[in-house]
Design a protein around this motif. Structure first.
Motif, PDB file in Angstrom:
ATOM      1  N   TRP A   1      -2.157   1.999  35.055  1.00  0.00           N
ATOM      2  CA  TRP A   1      -1.956   0.769  35.895  1.00  0.00           C
ATOM      3  C   TRP A   1      -1.685  -0.383  35.557  1.00  0.00           C
ATOM      4  CZ3 TRP A   1      -1.597   1.835  40.887  1.00  0.00           C
ATOM      5  CH2 TRP A   1      -2.431   3.560  41.208  1.00  0.00           C
ATOM      6  N   LEU A   2      -1.672  -0.901  34.589  1.00  0.00           N
ATOM      7  CA  LEU A   2      -1.119  -2.452  34.294  1.00  0.00           C
ATOM      8  C   LEU A   2       0.998  -1.981  33.885  1.00  0.00           C
ATOM      9  CD1 LEU A   2      -0.856  -4.991  33.024  1.00  0.00           C
ATOM     10  CD2 LEU A   2      -2.409  -4.119  30.837  1.00  0.00           C
ATOM     11  N   HIS A   3       0.760  -1.096  32.907  1.00  0.00           N
ATOM     12  CA  HIS A   3       2.202  -0.745  32.861  1.00  0.00           C
ATOM     13  C   HIS A   3       3.295  -0.755  34.097  1.00  0.00           C
ATOM     14  CE1 HIS A   3       5.477   2.139  30.876  1.00  0.00           C
ATOM     15  NE2 HIS A   3       5.931   1.765  31.912  1.00  0.00           N
ATOM     16  N   GLU A   4       2.319  -0.124  35.071  1.00  0.00           N
ATOM     17  CA  GLU A   4       3.227  -0.200  36.072  1.00  0.00           C
ATOM     18  C   GLU A   4       3.277  -1.957  37.145  1.00  0.00           C
ATOM     19  OE1 GLU A   4       4.912   2.095  36.576  1.00  0.00           O
ATOM     20  OE2 GLU A   4       4.544   3.464  35.516  1.00  0.00           O
ATOM     21  N   LEU A   5       2.006  -2.047  36.926  1.00  0.00           N
ATOM     22  CA  LEU A   5       1.601  -3.657  37.094  1.00  0.00           C
ATOM     23  C   LEU A   5       2.904  -4.520  36.444  1.00  0.00           C
ATOM     24  CD1 LEU A   5       0.341  -5.414  39.359  1.00  0.00           C
ATOM     25  CD2 LEU A   5      -1.011  -5.930  37.187  1.00  0.00           C
ATOM     26  N   ILE A   6       3.304  -4.188  35.575  1.00  0.00           N
ATOM     27  CA  ILE A   6       3.978  -5.353  34.811  1.00  0.00           C
ATOM     28  C   ILE A   6       5.781  -4.831  35.561  1.00  0.00           C
ATOM     29  CG2 ILE A   6       5.462  -6.208  32.477  1.00  0.00           C
ATOM     30  CD1 ILE A   6       3.213  -5.380  31.608  1.00  0.00           C
ATOM     31  N   HIS A   7       5.895  -3.290  35.756  1.00  0.00           N
ATOM     32  CA  HIS A   7       6.923  -2.869  36.416  1.00  0.00           C
ATOM     33  C   HIS A   7       7.430  -4.048  38.028  1.00  0.00           C
ATOM     34  CE1 HIS A   7       9.122  -0.400  34.052  1.00  0.00           C
ATOM     35  NE2 HIS A   7       8.219   0.826  34.709  1.00  0.00           N
ATOM     36  N   ALA A   8       6.152  -3.696  38.722  1.00  0.00           N
ATOM     37  CA  ALA A   8       6.007  -4.415  40.144  1.00  0.00           C
ATOM     38  C   ALA A   8       6.437  -6.409  39.827  1.00  0.00           C
ATOM     39  CB  ALA A   8       4.709  -3.967  40.921  1.00  0.00           C
ATOM     40  N   THR A   9       5.953  -6.369  39.146  1.00  0.00           N
ATOM     41  CA  THR A   9       5.664  -7.726  38.881  1.00  0.00           C
ATOM     42  C   THR A   9       7.211  -8.878  38.231  1.00  0.00           C
ATOM     43  OG1 THR A   9       2.914  -7.984  37.807  1.00  0.00           O
ATOM     44  CG2 THR A   9       4.515  -9.936  38.123  1.00  0.00           C
ATOM     45  N   VAL A  10       8.148  -7.914  37.762  1.00  0.00           N
ATOM     46  CA  VAL A  10       9.056  -8.391  37.329  1.00  0.00           C
ATOM     47  C   VAL A  10       9.861  -7.995  38.584  1.00  0.00           C
ATOM     48  CG1 VAL A  10      11.410  -7.127  36.135  1.00  0.00           C
ATOM     49  CG2 VAL A  10       9.452  -7.507  35.172  1.00  0.00           C
ATOM     50  N   PHE A  11       9.936  -6.504  39.560  1.00  0.00           N
ATOM     51  CA  PHE A  11      10.463  -6.015  40.985  1.00  0.00           C
ATOM     52  C   PHE A  11      10.098  -7.336  41.212  1.00  0.00           C
ATOM     53  CE2 PHE A  11      10.487  -1.726  40.480  1.00  0.00           C
ATOM     54  CZ  PHE A  11      11.347  -1.435  39.951  1.00  0.00           C
TER      55      PHE A  11
ATOM     56  N   VAL B   1      -0.732   3.428  22.023  1.00  0.00           N
ATOM     57  CA  VAL B   1       0.343   4.537  22.296  1.00  0.00           C
ATOM     58  C   VAL B   1       0.510   5.139  23.135  1.00  0.00           C
ATOM     59  CG1 VAL B   1      -0.038   7.339  20.683  1.00  0.00           C
ATOM     60  CG2 VAL B   1      -0.775   4.715  19.446  1.00  0.00           C
ATOM     61  N   ALA B   2      -0.454   5.180  24.300  1.00  0.00           N
ATOM     62  CA  ALA B   2      -0.302   6.228  25.646  1.00  0.00           C
ATOM     63  C   ALA B   2       1.101   4.998  26.092  1.00  0.00           C
ATOM     64  CB  ALA B   2      -1.643   6.263  26.497  1.00  0.00           C
ATOM     65  N   ASN B   3       0.740   3.726  26.523  1.00  0.00           N
ATOM     66  CA  ASN B   3       1.645   3.032  27.047  1.00  0.00           C
ATOM     67  C   ASN B   3       2.736   3.179  26.799  1.00  0.00           C
ATOM     68  OD1 ASN B   3       2.866   0.803  28.412  1.00  0.00           O
ATOM     69  ND2 ASN B   3       2.850   0.236  26.575  1.00  0.00           N
ATOM     70  N   ALA B   4       3.138   3.481  24.528  1.00  0.00           N
ATOM     71  CA  ALA B   4       4.699   3.049  24.608  1.00  0.00           C
ATOM     72  C   ALA B   4       5.287   4.666  25.262  1.00  0.00           C
ATOM     73  CB  ALA B   4       4.657   3.361  22.792  1.00  0.00           C
ATOM     74  N   ALA B   5       4.356   6.304  24.788  1.00  0.00           N
ATOM     75  CA  ALA B   5       4.586   6.968  24.705  1.00  0.00           C
ATOM     76  C   ALA B   5       5.026   7.616  27.106  1.00  0.00           C
ATOM     77  CB  ALA B   5       3.601   8.479  25.046  1.00  0.00           C
ATOM     78  N   ALA B   6       4.363   7.305  27.873  1.00  0.00           N
ATOM     79  CA  ALA B   6       4.281   6.787  29.182  1.00  0.00           C
ATOM     80  C   ALA B   6       6.173   6.428  29.303  1.00  0.00           C
ATOM     81  CB  ALA B   6       3.828   6.392  29.663  1.00  0.00           C
TER      82      ALA B   6
END
Length: 203
Positions: A89-99, A165-170
């Protein structure tokens, strides 16, 4: 350059599309990249941990073992699941923040089956800004994970190592998006619907 699609969409023509939603082959490829990424990034971050703790002879098995002393196994499992889901979810929140930074679009995070995604529906973004967006979660969380692995007790390393690792793989889908974006002209404008990216050029 930020463009509101609803008012200016007629000034642009679609030239390409990266559609994970309706392309089974592409979706399977993205999952394949995630599996390969899980292996490669496990080894990569393991090497980093070895360099951090050269005197402790840390084995890879200890970094994927989530057993906590004096804690029931079910609690350890729940904690690691929460950690992995939280980092995704943090991964996607970073995407959303950059948007939001690039376009002013209200952050939107959604799900399509097991896939969590961020989108900026109603806006277009530059190709280069989209590449920054695609890579931001991988870079930010990888750096944060390495820093945390350096300071947490060795007994808790797995709870940082596995989510990192999960984040990097995602990020496998993000790497595919960057590869696709690099094939487009520099002045291309991108609509991001989360699981579908549409490339447009002015007409």
């Amino acid at each position: 350059m930020t463009i509101n699609n609803l008012s200016n969409r007629s000034d642009y023509a679609e030239i390409s599309k990266l559609d994970f939603r309706d392309n089974t082959q592409l979706m399977l490829l993205s999952y394949g990249l995630r599996i390969v990424g899980a292996v490669l990034f496990s080894l990569f971050f393991f090497i980093i941990v070895q360099q951090m703790y050269p005197d402790d002879a840390i084995a890879l098995e200890s970094l994927i073992t989530i057993k906590l002393v004096n804690v029931p196994d079910i609690v350890s499992i729940v904690l690691i699941v929460v950690a992995v889901v939280g980092v995704l979810w943090l991964h996607e929140l970073i995407h959303a923040t950059v948007f939001f930074i690039h376009t002013g679009a209200s952050p939107h995070i959604g799900m399509n089956g097991p896939i969590i995604f961020a989108s900026a529906i109603g806006y277009m973004n530059t190709r280069n800004a989209m590449m920054i967006n695609a890579l931001a979660p991988f870079v930010v969380i990888s750096i944060l994970g390495v820093l945390l692995m350096f300071v947490v007790p060795i007994s808790l390393l797995a709870f940082i190592f596995i989510p990192t690792v999960a984040n990097a793989a995602a990020a496998g889908g993000d790497f595919m998006a960057v590869y696709w974006l690099l094939s487009l002209p520099a002045d291309t404008q991108i609509e991001d619907h989360g699981d579908v990216l549409i490339a447009n050029q002015s007409i």
